[in-house]
Design an enzyme around this catalytic site. Structure first.
Site, PDB file in Angstrom:
ATOM      1  N   GLY A  17       0.803  -1.222   0.000  1.00 40.15           N
ATOM      2  CA  GLY A  17       0.000   0.000   0.000  1.00 40.15           C
ATOM      3  C   GLY A  17       0.829   1.262   0.000  1.00 40.15           C
ATOM      4  O   GLY A  17       1.938   1.287   0.529  1.00 40.15           O
TER       5      GLY A  17
ATOM      6  N   ILE B 196       1.934   3.450   6.487  1.00 42.93           N
ATOM      7  CA  ILE B 196       1.259   4.497   7.256  1.00 42.93           C
ATOM      8  C   ILE B 196       0.764   3.942   8.582  1.00 42.93           C
ATOM      9  O   ILE B 196       0.553   4.685   9.527  1.00 42.93           O
ATOM     10  CB  ILE B 196       0.063   5.130   6.498  1.00 42.93           C
ATOM     11  CG1 ILE B 196      -1.048   4.129   6.213  1.00 42.93           C
ATOM     12  CG2 ILE B 196       0.519   5.790   5.218  1.00 42.93           C
ATOM     13  CD1 ILE B 196      -2.379   4.785   5.858  1.00 42.93           C
ATOM     14  N   ASP B 197       0.575   2.624   8.659  1.00 44.58           N
ATOM     15  CA  ASP B 197       0.007   2.025   9.865  1.00 44.58           C
ATOM     16  C   ASP B 197       0.894   2.191  11.096  1.00 44.58           C
ATOM     17  O   ASP B 197       0.428   2.069  12.223  1.00 44.58           O
ATOM     18  CB  ASP B 197      -0.236   0.524   9.660  1.00 44.58           C
ATOM     19  CG  ASP B 197      -1.215   0.260   8.537  1.00 44.58           C
ATOM     20  OD1 ASP B 197      -1.842   1.231   8.062  1.00 44.58           O
ATOM     21  OD2 ASP B 197      -1.363  -0.903   8.136  1.00 44.58           O
TER      22      ASP B 197
ATOM     23  N   MET C 247      -8.104   4.539   8.995  1.00 40.86           N
ATOM     24  CA  MET C 247      -7.352   3.451   8.386  1.00 40.86           C
ATOM     25  C   MET C 247      -6.213   3.029   9.308  1.00 40.86           C
ATOM     26  O   MET C 247      -5.811   3.768  10.193  1.00 40.86           O
ATOM     27  CB  MET C 247      -6.788   3.920   7.042  1.00 40.86           C
ATOM     28  CG  MET C 247      -6.333   2.819   6.129  1.00 40.86           C
ATOM     29  SD  MET C 247      -5.823   3.465   4.516  1.00 40.86           S
ATOM     30  CE  MET C 247      -7.100   2.835   3.452  1.00 40.86           C
ATOM     31  N   GLY C 248      -5.693   1.822   9.065  1.00 39.63           N
ATOM     32  CA  GLY C 248      -4.547   1.393   9.863  1.00 39.63           C
ATOM     33  C   GLY C 248      -4.632  -0.070  10.245  1.00 39.63           C
ATOM     34  O   GLY C 248      -4.176  -0.462  11.308  1.00 39.63           O
ATOM     35  N   ARG C 249      -5.251  -0.861   9.397  1.00 41.40           N
ATOM     36  CA  ARG C 249      -5.349  -2.314   9.583  1.00 41.40           C
ATOM     37  C   ARG C 249      -5.477  -2.732  11.038  1.00 41.40           C
ATOM     38  O   ARG C 249      -6.350  -2.256  11.743  1.00 41.40           O
ATOM     39  CB  ARG C 249      -4.148  -2.991   8.927  1.00 41.40           C
ATOM     40  CG  ARG C 249      -4.567  -3.698   7.648  1.00 41.40           C
ATOM     41  CD  ARG C 249      -3.471  -4.517   7.058  1.00 41.40           C
ATOM     42  NE  ARG C 249      -2.166  -4.254   7.658  1.00 41.40           N
ATOM     43  CZ  ARG C 249      -1.024  -4.628   7.149  1.00 41.40           C
ATOM     44  NH1 ARG C 249      -1.018  -5.296   6.037  1.00 41.40           N
ATOM     45  NH2 ARG C 249       0.116  -4.377   7.741  1.00 41.40           N
TER      46      ARG C 249
ATOM     47  N   LYS D   5       8.390   0.963   5.294  1.00 40.16           N
ATOM     48  CA  LYS D   5       7.251   1.758   4.838  1.00 40.16           C
ATOM     49  C   LYS D   5       5.958   1.242   5.428  1.00 40.16           C
ATOM     50  O   LYS D   5       5.768   0.039   5.513  1.00 40.16           O
ATOM     51  CB  LYS D   5       7.163   1.649   3.306  1.00 40.16           C
ATOM     52  CG  LYS D   5       5.906   2.232   2.708  1.00 40.16           C
ATOM     53  CD  LYS D   5       5.221   1.291   1.731  1.00 40.16           C
ATOM     54  CE  LYS D   5       4.553   0.136   2.445  1.00 40.16           C
ATOM     55  NZ  LYS D   5       3.642  -0.642   1.625  1.00 40.16           N
TER      56      LYS D   5
END
Lengths: 550, 550
Positions: free
Chosen positions: A81, A204-205, A250-252, A202
């Site tokens: 992602g 964002i989570d 978001m953020g699994r 990498k």
């Protein structure tokens, strides 16, 4: 040439900051630490990675400005992602290998690991790289989710690299991609392919971090975009004074994003999945917690508020986790006959087969969610958790609870609700200064690792709460971050995922203030990311990192 | 004192720019134009406003720097939905009346017009005003939607003003609020209440504009926030290459916001409600238009894209408008018996009573939307159009259409969809430089109108595509913008609402490029609003305004 925005034009000129060790280029002085061990399961990990296990932690110091190395060809891949700053990793890598030798060349494999296997590749020239400096997105070479796992893939990769004279690969990805990078490094080394592999952290989570990797890139920017928006919602709630806004982020699985945004904006409620799991909270507990804040604020005449909900929440609620597991089995076993039913039919069928406990939970869910659980299934028949509109579910259930309380005379407020999901808006934002600098440094530093002849390493840039010239550049053996996890019926070596630690400083701080935030209106409005203003506005670090490191 | 963000702290110091005419303060030289007429229905409007009709357009020039006027007490009200910059109107008004006489005082009526009627009021002191300069939101004094329409309200308002020595009121609001401001001005003048009334043009929707008012404040900032987010989605779509994003944009009936965002980001499709109505497009036409873009892009291997949808769309589709009108009647006539049915029951009942044409339209809608149309009704039994998830409806219908095309062999792509609604995120953003300057000027200029003894005027600041010192300050008689409209069974004087003009420059430009945008990937990424950078990044005007005025 397409039109570009005024901001993009001005921002293209930004020169990202570098650690002092890289000031003279990627030809650095290398200090080696002791031999390393994996975080757990040392014996098994060392057996799986005989060639790359145990390598030392590396720390770089400024090298000789006039040093030169042979020209090299390097390949780069974006995996998984999008995260803000990916293009700057590539730009840093480009400048880094050019600093080793101006005739070095960089090749981008397109659409992720697939490009490496299928030999979809392009040379990244100076003009092309320049046009993507400091921009968001992964559109420069694209990304993909193919996993590099099989010997066949490895052989094709080696073949394709050989044809282009590529002797080093940089894989930019999350925990799984970096695990695979290490497997590839091991294979190349064991089979004398002459190709180094270096990873860059990498996501964002924010769940790829540990003692040696203090942040995954993109987390800073994504959280700032979400916090800008949540801050705007706070301002709106506090102006109109008539809505509770339920915001899913978001953020699994990990709740780092929800926690960081909470630290930035001071919402009335923020649910942290890791706490829900640790305390074995039920859905009812969560609904009650939110309703308590609504009631307390209503007592003060404040019929508005903000609730943050992490995307992965439902999987952390033990009873919902159990329900989903049962549903997966029941609906799969139902076969084509059940598959042919409409959502209501499926829900009725499931209801009749569920255990008593799960049936009660199922009944307590809003109708729309019950249908969603039965209808939106992936090709394997499993519930698609990411499609569950948790924000709507909680808003509706809180509304139902308040209605009952009103009837019982224990609540006298008004409850209006709005729901939001912030996710895609933040993954491809142009990087903040932090991410622009950090990513560029990670890429440049990857060139230093290549120059130093290393493989199976992750590019590491630390001490980033300080000004960039005090950042510490080096390399961490990827095996060092690994443990074994049971996945799909087998033990697999993987980089240990970092969830929110309930005894860590960021959560502890949140815990100490959240009761106050719940009742008072203590919103902070971070506003949009700034690139040109005073350093105290433009060069921020996340609250999470600041709390962890101070 | 609560924590404020680093950006808010730095931004507080910003000094908004003013037109040259206001450089020496609000004591200005006034030039009067000819007597004016309303845009239509002159006889009737003049009869309704005998005291304020026909006033001249005023243009201001710089006044005597040393001039002084008597101290005055002024009241200010925020009316209706939030728009970025409202606080700066108040700050400008504060500084303006202080420039007339340092002993002038400003009072804020709280929670909108209600505060004026109920005498909920606070004095706005220098420290208090300072803490809100350049911030978003209406939380400074709150806002409300109560309409000032009755003699009883007017008398209470006059009484409350008299008690505080207030001789002038500034009403910050949209078209309806400004219409009511004019009615109030007329009443006060006709009844010798000695209270002037001045309006300021507010609304993010952009539908309060005309020859004399070139923009309503907040439109610029809201469109920039939405464009930032849409640009990020474009980057994400172009990176992941697997989703079509359907984005609904706030903006009630007019499509100015959707059009402006389209001009800023170049999406693949943007639906403009006014065009749908003018061409009598059916829902099927709109679905077909989007599907055409999906197919054309799939032919080029691009299975991704961006579609912008204005919030008010469904009411502009003639067949849906007819369907909703029928549903309102049918379900209201059904009485309690129908009310007691669940959504499916209601939908079945409605289906059986609809005209053949509307029944066909109803059948063509996705199930969720059919239920929404039957279930989510306001207290009067009417469909709540703003709750209809048009973005999901269109995404689903396009998906269904593509499935049929795939079966017919006319489409070979993959169609994944994501939906978004951007609205609340933009209404309370901190104002852009444009809105910060424009709002401050509008408020300061309102003080000049008060100082010049005028009533029934709207504060007008024009030529804003030029640097602020070339902006033209003055006043426009509100009656001049009025016509009669038939509302709730009676002819009412109202400010004519500005919809998107299909022969106006912004739409014409969009029309000339949209076929290209549909097929090509020509996205522009505006990025977040900047406050400290080069002027070409920070001092932008909307594309709409630039096209209208150039």
């Amino acid at each position: 040439m397409s039109e570009i925005s005024a901001l993009q034009k001005a921002r293209a000129a930004y020169r990202p900051k570098l650690p002092a060790a890289l000031a003279n280029g990627a030809f650095v002085k290398v200090s080696e630490g002791e031999a390393t061990k994996s975080v757990a399961d040392c014996d098994k990990i060392s057996q799986l990675f005989p060639k790359t296990y145990g390598s030392p932690v590396l720390t770089f110091a400024k090298g000789d400005a006039k040093a030169a190395a042979p020209a090299i060809n390097v390949g780069v891949i974006l995996s998984g992602g999008q995260a803000p700053g990916g293009h700057n990793v590539i730009a840093g890598l480009f400048d880094g290998i050019k600093s080793l030798n101006k005739d070095s060349r960089l090749f981008g494999f397109k659409k992720g690991p697939d490009g490496l296997v299928k030999n979809e590749v392009m040379e990244l020239t100076a003009d092309f790289v320049d046009s993507y400096r400091n921009t968001g997105g992964f559109d420069m070479i694209g990304s993909g989710r193919t996993k590099l796992e099989t010997v066949e893939q490895f052989e094709l990769a080696a073949e394709n690299c050989k044809n282009l004279g590529i002797t080093a690969l940089v894989i930019i990805g999350g925990d799984d991609s970096n695990t695979n990078a290490c497997v590839l490094a091991e294979y190349f080394k064991a089979n004398d392919k002459g190709i180094q592999v270096v990873g860059c952290p990498k996501t964002i989570d924010g769940d790829l971090k540990n003692e040696w990797i203090e942040a995954s890139f993109g987390f800073d920017t994504a959280c700032r975009v979400y916090s800008e928006l949540i801050g705007n919602l706070c301002r709106d709630a506090n102006s109109a004074k008539k809505y509770w806004h339920f915001v899913k982020l978001m953020g699994r699985s990990a709740s780092h994003i929800a926690l960081e945004c909470a630290l930035q904006v001071h919402p009335n409620v923020a649910i942290i999945s890791e706490e829900v799991a640790a305390k074995r909270m039920t859905l009812d507990d969560i609904v009650a917690q939110i309703a308590r804040a609504v009631v307390a604020r209503a007592e003060n005449g404040n019929n508005f508020g903000i609730v943050l909900i992490p995307e992965g929440l439902v999987e952390f609620i033990p009873e919902i986790k159990a329900l989903i597991a049962e549903l997966n089995d029941i609906l799969a076993a139902g076969g084509a006959e059940v598959e042919a039913l409409d959502a209501v039919g499926k829900a009725n069928f499931a209801q009749s087969k569920l255990s008593a406990a799960s049936a009660a939970v199922f009944r307590s869910l809003p109708e729309g969610i019950r249908k969603q659980l039965c209808n939106d299934r992936d090709p394997h028949g499993n519930v698609q958790v990411s499609l569950i509109e948790t924000e709507k579910m909680l808003a509706e259930m809180v509304g139902t609870r308040l209605k009952a309380m009103k009837a019982a005379g224990t609540y006298r407020g008004k409850f209006g609700k709005q729901t939001h999901f912030f996710g895609y808006e933040g993954r491809c934002a142009a990087p903040s200064n932090y991410d622009a600098d950090y990513c560029y440094s990670l890429g440049f530093n990857a060139a230093a690792l290549i120059g130093a002849g290393r493989t199976g390493y992750m590019s590491s840039v630390r001490n980033t709460i300080k000004p960039a010239d005090q950042w510490i550049a080096g390399g961490i053996p990827i095996t060092m971050m690994m443990n074994l996890e049971h996945r799909h019926g087998a033990d697999k070596p993987v980089i240990r995922k970092a969830l929110v630690e309930l005894d860590g400083a960021p959560f502890k701080f949140f815990e100490s203030v959240r009761e106050k935030w719940a009742v008072e209106t203590d919103y902070v409005y971070p506003g949009p990311i700034q690139y040109f203003g005073p350093s105290e506005v433009c060069d921020l670090v996340t609250k999470t990192l600041a709390l962890e490191k101070n």
